[in-house]
Design a protein around this motif. Structure first.
Motif, PDB file in Angstrom:
ATOM      1  N   MET A   1       0.867  -1.178   0.000  1.00 33.89           N
ATOM      2  CA  MET A   1       0.000   0.000   0.000  1.00 33.89           C
ATOM      3  C   MET A   1       0.904   1.229   0.000  1.00 33.89           C
ATOM      4  O   MET A   1       1.865   1.296   0.757  1.00 33.89           O
ATOM      5  CB  MET A   1      -0.926   0.031   1.223  1.00 33.89           C
ATOM      6  N   GLY A   2       0.589   2.196  -0.852  1.00 34.85           N
ATOM      7  CA  GLY A   2       1.357   3.429  -0.858  1.00 34.85           C
ATOM      8  C   GLY A   2       2.749   3.275  -1.419  1.00 34.85           C
ATOM      9  O   GLY A   2       3.715   3.790  -0.859  1.00 34.85           O
ATOM     10  N   PHE A   3       2.873   2.588  -2.552  1.00 36.09           N
ATOM     11  CA  PHE A   3       4.161   2.417  -3.210  1.00 36.09           C
ATOM     12  C   PHE A   3       4.028   2.963  -4.622  1.00 36.09           C
ATOM     13  O   PHE A   3       3.111   2.581  -5.355  1.00 36.09           O
ATOM     14  CB  PHE A   3       4.559   0.944  -3.240  1.00 36.09           C
ATOM     15  N   PRO A   4       4.916   3.867  -5.047  1.00 35.89           N
ATOM     16  CA  PRO A   4       4.669   4.637  -6.268  1.00 35.89           C
ATOM     17  C   PRO A   4       5.053   3.969  -7.576  1.00 35.89           C
ATOM     18  O   PRO A   4       4.727   4.497  -8.638  1.00 35.89           O
ATOM     19  CB  PRO A   4       5.515   5.893  -6.040  1.00 35.89           C
ATOM     20  N   TRP A   5       5.768   2.853  -7.524  1.00 33.97           N
ATOM     21  CA  TRP A   5       6.212   2.226  -8.768  1.00 33.97           C
ATOM     22  C   TRP A   5       5.211   1.188  -9.245  1.00 33.97           C
ATOM     23  O   TRP A   5       4.661   0.432  -8.444  1.00 33.97           O
ATOM     24  CB  TRP A   5       7.558   1.545  -8.582  1.00 33.97           C
TER      25      TRP A   5
ATOM     26  N   PRO B   1     -14.343  -0.579  -8.396  1.00 37.55           N
ATOM     27  CA  PRO B   1     -13.479  -0.018  -9.447  1.00 37.55           C
ATOM     28  C   PRO B   1     -13.465   1.507  -9.545  1.00 37.55           C
ATOM     29  O   PRO B   1     -12.862   2.067 -10.441  1.00 37.55           O
ATOM     30  CB  PRO B   1     -14.060  -0.617 -10.724  1.00 37.55           C
ATOM     31  N   ARG B   2     -14.120   2.201  -8.621  1.00 37.90           N
ATOM     32  CA  ARG B   2     -14.128   3.664  -8.657  1.00 37.90           C
ATOM     33  C   ARG B   2     -12.780   4.219  -8.184  1.00 37.90           C
ATOM     34  O   ARG B   2     -12.164   3.690  -7.270  1.00 37.90           O
ATOM     35  CB  ARG B   2     -15.257   4.185  -7.767  1.00 37.90           C
ATOM     36  N   HIS B   3     -12.331   5.280  -8.808  1.00 34.36           N
ATOM     37  CA  HIS B   3     -11.117   6.014  -8.413  1.00 34.36           C
ATOM     38  C   HIS B   3      -9.863   5.146  -8.424  1.00 34.36           C
ATOM     39  O   HIS B   3      -9.126   5.082  -7.431  1.00 34.36           O
ATOM     40  CB  HIS B   3     -11.291   6.658  -7.046  1.00 34.36           C
ATOM     41  N   ARG B   4      -9.629   4.476  -9.532  1.00 37.31           N
ATOM     42  CA  ARG B   4      -8.309   3.884  -9.729  1.00 37.31           C
ATOM     43  C   ARG B   4      -7.285   5.007  -9.925  1.00 37.31           C
ATOM     44  O   ARG B   4      -7.640   6.106 -10.346  1.00 37.31           O
ATOM     45  CB  ARG B   4      -8.310   2.970 -10.947  1.00 37.31           C
ATOM     46  N   GLY B   5      -6.028   4.712  -9.614  1.00 35.71           N
ATOM     47  CA  GLY B   5      -4.998   5.709  -9.822  1.00 35.71           C
ATOM     48  C   GLY B   5      -4.342   6.160  -8.534  1.00 35.71           C
ATOM     49  O   GLY B   5      -4.658   5.668  -7.448  1.00 35.71           O
ATOM     50  N   PRO B   6      -3.419   7.133  -8.621  1.00 39.72           N
ATOM     51  CA  PRO B   6      -2.556   7.465  -7.479  1.00 39.72           C
ATOM     52  C   PRO B   6      -3.176   8.360  -6.419  1.00 39.72           C
ATOM     53  O   PRO B   6      -2.628   8.470  -5.328  1.00 39.72           O
ATOM     54  CB  PRO B   6      -1.374   8.182  -8.149  1.00 39.72           C
ATOM     55  N   LEU B   7      -4.333   9.026  -6.696  1.00 33.39           N
ATOM     56  CA  LEU B   7      -4.888   9.997  -5.750  1.00 33.39           C
ATOM     57  C   LEU B   7      -6.371   9.744  -5.486  1.00 33.39           C
ATOM     58  O   LEU B   7      -7.210  10.623  -5.668  1.00 33.39           O
ATOM     59  CB  LEU B   7      -4.719  11.423  -6.297  1.00 33.39           C
TER      60      LEU B   7
ATOM     61  N   PHE C   1      -2.636  12.286 -11.580  1.00 26.75           N
ATOM     62  CA  PHE C   1      -2.261  13.396 -10.718  1.00 26.75           C
ATOM     63  C   PHE C   1      -2.986  14.669 -11.139  1.00 26.75           C
ATOM     64  O   PHE C   1      -3.447  14.806 -12.270  1.00 26.75           O
ATOM     65  CB  PHE C   1      -0.743  13.622 -10.787  1.00 26.75           C
ATOM     66  N   PHE C   2      -3.062  15.623 -10.225  1.00 23.21           N
ATOM     67  CA  PHE C   2      -3.551  16.949 -10.588  1.00 23.21           C
ATOM     68  C   PHE C   2      -2.509  17.613 -11.483  1.00 23.21           C
ATOM     69  O   PHE C   2      -1.339  17.226 -11.492  1.00 23.21           O
ATOM     70  CB  PHE C   2      -3.776  17.799  -9.342  1.00 23.21           C
ATOM     71  N   ASN C   3      -2.927  18.641 -12.236  1.00 24.33           N
ATOM     72  CA  ASN C   3      -1.990  19.293 -13.150  1.00 24.33           C
ATOM     73  C   ASN C   3      -2.030  20.812 -12.973  1.00 24.33           C
ATOM     74  O   ASN C   3      -2.708  21.341 -12.083  1.00 24.33           O
ATOM     75  CB  ASN C   3      -2.270  18.891 -14.600  1.00 24.33           C
TER      76      ASN C   3
END
Length: 293
Positions: free
Chosen positions: A85-89, A112-118, A201-203
């Motif tokens: 959990m919480g590993f960026p690679w 399956p909602r909100h896949r991704g890093p944030l 990520f946000f941009n």
């Protein structure tokens, strides 16, 4: 049946929580695998030091320099299972194949909602009433593998990560107990349903608060930045007040004593807490501030 378990994370609280759960269930924790956090000298006083020196003393600490060395380092401790959990690679296939029971990943959303890093940031930004934790088996895609446990958690009112995550951590621990029990019983998990979403990520377009937008939208964006990051730009939520840029830490849609009232596109927004930007951050945002006003 006792399992040899490796923990993969770069969050100290995850190490402590996962280690306690795994040992309490009678399994053996054999290693922590993490990666370097570039935040200083690497001693016990910074984030890397807290992670490595704060881990249980009987754990080997594995520090791959690149993705290609994850598999051989993991193989050296012979895990039956990895909990992550919480590993960026993104984990390469050869590393996923090392433990005979695979990788069990904790993702803070109701997949399956909100896949991704944030996922927490996007749940807040999109106005969800709840977030959650899902433990699923990792596969070759991102956050798509079969689910072993899932628990919902209300988002409630605005609060910062320092208060949200400790409370949420209790639910994470309960879900991990359930997931390990099902895995130990030989279950294969449930296939995720249709309709999944992936948010990255946000941009740079998200950095500045646009007061021409509806107040609720601006409020959610400001709140979500407490849980977000934007790798290639200055973190938000930024606003120009009294001729200088500040970072907005808390807002409200209802009256708060001593808060600053601003008019948005449809209703007022109360700015409750801000912080000054560093000189470097303020300088880097001045041109963007001028272009938005």
């Amino acid at each position: 049946m006792s399992m040899r378990v490796a923990i993969v994370t770069r969050i100290p609280q995850v190490v402590a929580g996962f280690d306690a759960v795994v040992r309490e269930l009678g399994h053996e924790v054999v290693a922590l695998l993490t990666n370097r956090i570039v935040l200083g000298g690497g001693g016990p006083g910074d984030a890397m030091g807290e992670l490595v020196f704060g881990a249980p003393e009987d754990l080997d600490v594995l520090l791959p320099a690149r993705r290609s060395t994850i598999a051989p380092l993991l193989a050296s401790v012979e895990p039956d299972l990895v909990v992550c959990m919480g590993f960026p690679w993104r984990i390469p296939p050869d590393a996923l194949a090392v433990p005979r029971l695979g990788w069990l990943n904790g993702h803070p959303s109701l997949l399956p909602r909100h896949r991704g890093p944030l996922p927490v940031a996007w749940a807040i930004r999109q106005g969800d009433d709840e977030i959650g934790i899902t433990f699923h088996r990792m596969d070759s895609d991102l956050d798509t593998g079969p689910v072993f446990a899932q628990r919902a958690y209300p988002l409630g009112e605005l609060e910062g990560p320092d208060t949200f995550y400790p409370r949420f951590g209790l639910v994470v621990g309960e879900a991990l107990v359930e997931a390990l029990g099902r895995l130990d019983a030989g279950e294969e998990g449930q296939t995720q349903g249709d309709g999944g979403s992936y948010e990255s990520f946000f941009n740079a377009d998200d950095v500045w608060l646009d007061l021409s937008r509806p107040a609720a939208e601006v409020h959610r964006l400001a709140w979500s930045w407490r849980y977000a990051m934007a790798p290639d730009t200055t973190p938000g939520a930024l606003l120009e007040l009294d001729g200088k840029p500040v970072r907005v830490l808390a807002t409200s849609l209802t009256e708060v004593e001593d808060a600053r009232r601003l008019e948005c596109g449809d209703a007022p927004l109360l700015v409750v807490e801000t912080e000054e930007l560093s000189e470097e951050a303020a300088s880097s945002t001045s041109a963007q501030a001028a272009s938005t006003h």
